[in-house]
Design an enzyme around this catalytic site. Structure first.
Site, PDB file in Angstrom:
ATOM      1  N   GLY A  12       2.944  -6.866   1.632  1.00  0.00           N
ATOM      2  CA  GLY A  12       2.915  -6.592   0.193  1.00  0.00           C
ATOM      3  C   GLY A  12       1.530  -6.500  -0.438  1.00  0.00           C
ATOM      4  N   SER A  13       0.491  -6.250   0.373  1.00  0.00           N
ATOM      5  CA  SER A  13      -0.847  -6.155  -0.234  1.00  0.00           C
ATOM      6  C   SER A  13      -0.957  -4.924  -1.143  1.00  0.00           C
ATOM      7  CB  SER A  13      -1.944  -6.147   0.836  1.00  0.00           C
ATOM      8  OG  SER A  13      -1.895  -4.972   1.597  1.00  0.00           O
ATOM      9  N   ASN A  14      -0.278  -3.848  -0.796  1.00  0.00           N
ATOM     10  CA  ASN A  14      -0.304  -2.667  -1.673  1.00  0.00           C
ATOM     11  C   ASN A  14       0.473  -2.911  -2.960  1.00  0.00           C
ATOM     12  OD1 ASN A  14      -1.746  -0.193  -0.486  1.00  0.00           O
ATOM     13  ND2 ASN A  14      -0.680  -1.103   1.259  1.00  0.00           N
ATOM     14  N   MET A  86      10.202  -0.505   5.290  1.00  0.00           N
ATOM     15  CA  MET A  86      10.489  -0.019   6.641  1.00  0.00           C
ATOM     16  C   MET A  86      11.910   0.521   6.779  1.00  0.00           C
ATOM     17  SD  MET A  86       7.548  -0.568   7.719  1.00  0.00           S
ATOM     18  CE  MET A  86       7.620  -0.279   9.459  1.00  0.00           C
ATOM     19  N   ARG A  87      12.344   1.299   5.815  1.00  0.00           N
ATOM     20  CA  ARG A  87      13.717   1.781   5.852  1.00  0.00           C
ATOM     21  C   ARG A  87      13.739   3.231   5.361  1.00  0.00           C
ATOM     22  NH1 ARG A  87      17.842  -0.999   6.958  1.00  0.00           N
ATOM     23  NH2 ARG A  87      16.684  -2.942   7.063  1.00  0.00           N
ATOM     24  N   ASN A 103       5.174   7.464  -1.204  1.00  0.00           N
ATOM     25  CA  ASN A 103       4.935   6.570  -0.065  1.00  0.00           C
ATOM     26  C   ASN A 103       3.465   6.653   0.300  1.00  0.00           C
ATOM     27  OD1 ASN A 103       5.421   4.745   1.962  1.00  0.00           O
ATOM     28  ND2 ASN A 103       6.525   6.178   3.289  1.00  0.00           N
ATOM     29  N   HIS A 105       0.681   6.136   3.562  1.00  0.00           N
ATOM     30  CA  HIS A 105       0.651   6.095   5.032  1.00  0.00           C
ATOM     31  C   HIS A 105      -0.797   6.011   5.502  1.00  0.00           C
ATOM     32  CE1 HIS A 105       2.153   6.717   9.062  1.00  0.00           C
ATOM     33  NE2 HIS A 105       1.139   7.544   9.242  1.00  0.00           N
TER      34      HIS A 105
HETATM   35  C1  GRF Z   1       0.281  -0.010   4.739  1.00  0.00           C
HETATM   36  O1  GRF Z   1      -0.696   0.214   5.735  1.00  0.00           O
HETATM   37  C2  GRF Z   1       0.963   1.277   4.362  1.00  0.00           C
HETATM   38  O2  GRF Z   1       0.143   2.389   4.486  1.00  0.00           O
HETATM   39  C3  GRF Z   1       2.093   1.353   5.362  1.00  0.00           C
HETATM   40  O3  GRF Z   1       2.520   0.018   5.521  1.00  0.00           O
HETATM   41  C4  GRF Z   1       1.429  -0.860   5.254  1.00  0.00           C
HETATM   42  C5  GRF Z   1       1.922  -1.856   4.224  1.00  0.00           C
HETATM   43  O4  GRF Z   1       0.988  -2.889   4.023  1.00  0.00           O
HETATM   44  N1  GRF Z   1       3.133   2.237   4.896  1.00  0.00           N
HETATM   45  P1  GRF Z   1       1.247  -3.960   2.870  1.00  0.00           P
HETATM   46  O5  GRF Z   1       2.618  -4.569   3.123  1.00  0.00           O
HETATM   47  O6  GRF Z   1       1.187  -3.266   1.558  1.00  0.00           O
HETATM   48  O7  GRF Z   1       0.155  -4.977   3.032  1.00  0.00           O
END
Ligand code: GRF
Length: 186
Positions: A12-14, A86-87, A103, A105
């Protein structure tokens, strides 16, 4: 105000970066499909409502997503940001938010789709990789690209350092891209 829901399955860092950098939008809620996702701890700290909607609690993908759509309804969500969710989403959810589900990536798509993009790019020996933000469609990492930025893989760079640089870039780029979309610049 533009309302955003973030979907996550893990760290969940993003999600946290999207909350901390919110300006023209607000992160209204977090949806998680894993009960032990660290994203939940972040939501508690950031005071963001979160909902654990586990796939195993529902008989089908359809009913799982119907529950998510029901949860989102009162928030009047404009955009969904997937952040390590992841779904694969079904047509029903995608069609409920046309061109509104983003999304992120950690590679320059279409290169290195899938779960291990950073490692795959590193092992392949490419000199340039990066981050892609795109609209979700029915495929895996195939939707229309909204923004991309690059990271150089320098001669003696370790995989760990590359991962750090990619994640740092992600944390800046996701909110910037969203703000540009909202502002009609993208
Ligand atoms: C990130 O690297 C994103 O690009 C990918 O999954 C990772 C999620 O990281 N889709 P976080 O859970 O947001 O730390």
């Amino acid at each position: 105000m533009v309302n955003v829901a973030v979907f996550a399955s893990g760290n969940g860092s993003n999600f946290e970066a999207l909350v901390k950098k919110q300006n023209q939008y607000q992160v209204s809620c977090l949806i998680v499909d894993q009960e032990h996702a660290y994203a939940i701890e972040r939501a508690k700290k950031l005071n963001i409502p979160y909902y654990v909607v586990q796939r195993s609690a529902f008989p089908s993908r359809k009913t799982h997503e119907e529950e998510i759509i029901k949860i989102l309804k009162p928030y009047k969500i404009d955009y969904i940001c997937l952040a390590g969710y992841m779904r694969i989403l079904s047509d029903k959810l995608i069609c409920s938010f046309p061109n509104r589900i983003l999304n992120i990536h950690p590679s320059l798509l279409p290169a290195f789709p899938g779960k291990h993009a950073i490692e795959d790019a590193y092992e392949h020996g490419v000199k340039v990789t990066g981050v892609t933000i795109f609209f979700i469609d029915q495929g895996i990492d195939t939707g229309r690209i909204i923004s991309q930025e690059i990271v150089y893989i320098k001669e003696d760079m370790t995989l760990k350092l590359l991962e750090e640089e990619i994640h740092q870039l992600e944390h800046i780029m996701y909110s910037q891209t969203l703000e540009k979309l909202i502002g009609g610049i993208l």
